[in-house]
Design an enzyme around this catalytic site. Sequence first.
Site, PDB file in Angstrom:
ATOM      1  N   ASP A 271       0.852  -1.184   0.000  1.00 42.22           N
ATOM      2  CA  ASP A 271       0.000   0.000   0.000  1.00 42.22           C
ATOM      3  C   ASP A 271       0.887   1.233   0.000  1.00 42.22           C
ATOM      4  O   ASP A 271       2.041   1.180   0.456  1.00 42.22           O
ATOM      5  CB  ASP A 271      -0.910   0.012   1.232  1.00 42.22           C
ATOM      6  CG  ASP A 271      -2.127   0.914   1.049  1.00 42.22           C
ATOM      7  OD1 ASP A 271      -3.199   0.388   0.692  1.00 42.22           O
ATOM      8  OD2 ASP A 271      -2.004   2.134   1.248  1.00 42.22           O
TER       9      ASP A 271
ATOM     10  N   ASP B 100       3.999   2.280  -4.240  1.00 44.31           N
ATOM     11  CA  ASP B 100       3.213   3.150  -5.118  1.00 44.31           C
ATOM     12  C   ASP B 100       3.114   2.401  -6.449  1.00 44.31           C
ATOM     13  O   ASP B 100       4.076   2.337  -7.202  1.00 44.31           O
ATOM     14  CB  ASP B 100       3.911   4.495  -5.309  1.00 44.31           C
ATOM     15  CG  ASP B 100       3.154   5.442  -6.236  1.00 44.31           C
ATOM     16  OD1 ASP B 100       2.154   5.008  -6.844  1.00 44.31           O
ATOM     17  OD2 ASP B 100       3.578   6.612  -6.372  1.00 44.31           O
ATOM     18  N   VAL B 101       1.954   1.838  -6.738  1.00 47.28           N
ATOM     19  CA  VAL B 101       1.829   0.973  -7.913  1.00 47.28           C
ATOM     20  C   VAL B 101       2.024   1.729  -9.222  1.00 47.28           C
ATOM     21  O   VAL B 101       2.251   1.117 -10.271  1.00 47.28           O
ATOM     22  CB  VAL B 101       0.466   0.243  -7.934  1.00 47.28           C
ATOM     23  CG1 VAL B 101       0.310  -0.653  -6.721  1.00 47.28           C
ATOM     24  CG2 VAL B 101      -0.701   1.234  -8.043  1.00 47.28           C
TER      25      VAL B 101
ATOM     26  N   ASN C 256      -5.239  -4.736  -6.842  1.00 49.74           N
ATOM     27  CA  ASN C 256      -6.437  -4.158  -6.250  1.00 49.74           C
ATOM     28  C   ASN C 256      -6.368  -2.648  -6.042  1.00 49.74           C
ATOM     29  O   ASN C 256      -7.405  -1.994  -5.917  1.00 49.74           O
ATOM     30  CB  ASN C 256      -6.705  -4.845  -4.906  1.00 49.74           C
ATOM     31  CG  ASN C 256      -7.830  -4.202  -4.137  1.00 49.74           C
ATOM     32  OD1 ASN C 256      -9.005  -4.382  -4.463  1.00 49.74           O
ATOM     33  ND2 ASN C 256      -7.480  -3.417  -3.129  1.00 49.74           N
TER      34      ASN C 256
ATOM     35  N   TYR D  94     -11.868   7.604 -14.270  1.00 51.64           N
ATOM     36  CA  TYR D  94     -12.168   6.337 -13.603  1.00 51.64           C
ATOM     37  C   TYR D  94     -12.834   5.365 -14.569  1.00 51.64           C
ATOM     38  O   TYR D  94     -12.469   4.182 -14.646  1.00 51.64           O
ATOM     39  CB  TYR D  94     -13.070   6.600 -12.397  1.00 51.64           C
ATOM     40  CG  TYR D  94     -13.341   5.386 -11.549  1.00 51.64           C
ATOM     41  CD1 TYR D  94     -12.380   4.906 -10.670  1.00 51.64           C
ATOM     42  CD2 TYR D  94     -14.570   4.732 -11.601  1.00 51.64           C
ATOM     43  CE1 TYR D  94     -12.634   3.791  -9.864  1.00 51.64           C
ATOM     44  CE2 TYR D  94     -14.826   3.627 -10.810  1.00 51.64           C
ATOM     45  CZ  TYR D  94     -13.860   3.156  -9.940  1.00 51.64           C
ATOM     46  OH  TYR D  94     -14.117   2.050  -9.156  1.00 51.64           O
TER      47      TYR D  94
ATOM     48  N   LYS E 154     -11.185   1.692 -15.717  1.00 50.63           N
ATOM     49  CA  LYS E 154     -11.774   0.391 -15.387  1.00 50.63           C
ATOM     50  C   LYS E 154     -12.110  -0.411 -16.642  1.00 50.63           C
ATOM     51  O   LYS E 154     -12.033  -1.645 -16.638  1.00 50.63           O
ATOM     52  CB  LYS E 154     -13.002   0.583 -14.496  1.00 50.63           C
ATOM     53  CG  LYS E 154     -12.647   1.123 -13.112  1.00 50.63           C
ATOM     54  CD  LYS E 154     -11.553   0.308 -12.432  1.00 50.63           C
ATOM     55  CE  LYS E 154     -11.182   0.817 -11.053  1.00 50.63           C
ATOM     56  NZ  LYS E 154     -10.132  -0.011 -10.404  1.00 50.63           N
TER      57      LYS E 154
END
Length: 274
Positions: A37, A63-64, A90, A156, A160
């Site tokens: 995370d 930090d993805v 996720n 967003y 997705k």
Amino acid sequence: MKDFQNLVAVITGAGSGIGRALALRCARAGMRVVVADISLVDLAAVEGELRAAGTDVLAVRTDVAQRADIEALADQTLARFGAVHMLFNNAGVIAGKTAWESTWADWEWVLGVNVWGVVYACKVFVPIMLAQDTPCWIINTASATGLMSNNPVAPYNVSKHAVVGLSESLYHSLAQRDAKVKVAVLCPGWVRTRIMDAGRNRPADLMNDQEPQVAANEPQKRRFGQGVEQARTPEQVAEAVFDALDHDVFYILTHPEIIPLVEERTRLIVNRVD
């Protein structure tokens, strides 16, 4: 029921919400758990919960949106556990408004976390899983938004749809190679998480200069025909994920009420109607 005892799970966005619930559910299945995370506070909290439950856990601040962080996550996982069997991509954020009203920073932040985060993780972890030649799973968290088209928050919505498309492509590519790596995409509706407060972890260089972030949560609630009090809990979503894994389900739809909306969109596409 599949036996996940002693397998290694890596979960991004594990500090809260669905990620935290998945981490605790993996622990209940007897897995060794790597929680990642961007928030050190949230990360420490979930690590403490897992340790208190007797779980063998590794916490990695990640930090993805940074490829180097994902590479470090993989390196630390292998150094500690020697393998990875389950990857939950996720981590997710929301920001912006319409396609033209969203700022450049909104677009860069949301796509960086929601899309590039998944791309980096798949690029890094899939070769590791293939080399192991053992049963593995990748579960990408998208959204019901990824199966529809009129979410009011454009960055967003776009992100997705991209995660759904990436997951489908990954599924077919692995199946064509008869790989032991299986893929699923999680498309939940409204869930009681802190995503509307995602700005708490927004990097300073991607902040907007003037107005605060608008998450447009009220239009989203109306979109799915439910309020927060009717939303699923993260724990319910985690259970649905494991049930789907037991039955080899690719599209994990936790909210049956979205299915008519997906069917309607499909009908419009097939009939070439606006």
